[in-house]
Design a protein around this motif. Sequence first.
Motif, PDB file in Angstrom:
ATOM      1  N   ALA A 110       0.835  -1.198   0.000  1.00 24.20           N
ATOM      2  CA  ALA A 110       0.000   0.000   0.000  1.00 24.20           C
ATOM      3  C   ALA A 110       0.875   1.256   0.000  1.00 24.20           C
ATOM      4  O   ALA A 110       0.479   2.304  -0.516  1.00 24.20           O
ATOM      5  CB  ALA A 110      -0.924  -0.005   1.210  1.00 24.20           C
ATOM      6  N   ASN A 111       2.056   1.185   0.551  1.00 24.58           N
ATOM      7  CA  ASN A 111       2.934   2.354   0.670  1.00 24.58           C
ATOM      8  C   ASN A 111       4.094   2.303  -0.320  1.00 24.58           C
ATOM      9  O   ASN A 111       5.135   2.922  -0.088  1.00 24.58           O
ATOM     10  CB  ASN A 111       3.465   2.461   2.102  1.00 24.58           C
ATOM     11  N   ASP A 112       3.937   1.565  -1.409  1.00 24.74           N
ATOM     12  CA  ASP A 112       5.020   1.443  -2.404  1.00 24.74           C
ATOM     13  C   ASP A 112       5.463   2.813  -2.927  1.00 24.74           C
ATOM     14  O   ASP A 112       6.666   3.091  -3.036  1.00 24.74           O
ATOM     15  CB  ASP A 112       4.566   0.583  -3.597  1.00 24.74           C
ATOM     16  N   LYS A 113       4.505   3.653  -3.272  1.00 25.50           N
ATOM     17  CA  LYS A 113       4.841   4.967  -3.836  1.00 25.50           C
ATOM     18  C   LYS A 113       5.582   5.812  -2.816  1.00 25.50           C
ATOM     19  O   LYS A 113       6.583   6.463  -3.143  1.00 25.50           O
ATOM     20  CB  LYS A 113       3.576   5.675  -4.302  1.00 25.50           C
ATOM     21  N   LYS A 114       5.093   5.762  -1.575  1.00 18.80           N
ATOM     22  CA  LYS A 114       5.735   6.553  -0.520  1.00 18.80           C
ATOM     23  C   LYS A 114       7.161   6.059  -0.287  1.00 18.80           C
ATOM     24  O   LYS A 114       8.082   6.862  -0.112  1.00 18.80           O
ATOM     25  CB  LYS A 114       4.939   6.474   0.781  1.00 18.80           C
ATOM     26  N   SER A 120      13.989   7.713  -3.289  1.00 18.65           N
ATOM     27  CA  SER A 120      14.446   8.709  -4.264  1.00 18.65           C
ATOM     28  C   SER A 120      14.955   9.958  -3.544  1.00 18.65           C
ATOM     29  O   SER A 120      15.994  10.525  -3.912  1.00 18.65           O
ATOM     30  CB  SER A 120      13.292   9.058  -5.203  1.00 18.65           C
ATOM     31  N   PHE A 121      14.226  10.396  -2.516  1.00 13.37           N
ATOM     32  CA  PHE A 121      14.623  11.564  -1.741  1.00 13.37           C
ATOM     33  C   PHE A 121      15.966  11.315  -1.063  1.00 13.37           C
ATOM     34  O   PHE A 121      16.851  12.177  -1.068  1.00 13.37           O
ATOM     35  CB  PHE A 121      13.530  11.887  -0.717  1.00 13.37           C
ATOM     36  N   SER A 122      16.122  10.073  -0.489  1.00 12.77           N
ATOM     37  CA  SER A 122      17.404   9.770   0.172  1.00 12.77           C
ATOM     38  C   SER A 122      18.537   9.724  -0.831  1.00 12.77           C
ATOM     39  O   SER A 122      19.653  10.173  -0.539  1.00 12.77           O
ATOM     40  CB  SER A 122      17.294   8.449   0.946  1.00 12.77           C
TER      41      SER A 122
END
Length: 147
Positions: A110-114, A120-122
Amino acid sequence: MIVILYIAALIAAIGLFVIAIYLSKTLKSTSKTLDEVASTVDKMATELQGISGETQKLLDKTNDLLEDVNGKVAKVDPVFDAIGDVGTSLLGLSQSVRELATLATNKVSANDKKIAQAVSFSHSILAFKDKLKASKAAKEAAKESIQ
């Protein structure tokens, strides 16, 4: 004619005598056989009494052995009950772990995108940090070359 009667009576008497002799021999033989049968039956009765005693002893020992085995089985029964309880507990634990793993997998899905955004942010932060280090190293190299 009287002579014929006497001769007939004599022949009949001899015949009866012969029959009596054979009948006597047969009765003696039968008596001897019956005596041997009685002796054999007495011997068998004695033998059977001995066998009966041995059989009774064997049955007594078998009963004692059976009682001993039953006692030992009764002592071992709690161990098998405990093993069964451990198996039931492990089954419950396994089901709980399976449910937890399924729940975690569902939450991650459910949190794949997050998660992808966080990764990506890291990566962006690490790349920026690397650029800062390179920039700092370049400035220090420039300072050293000036000096």
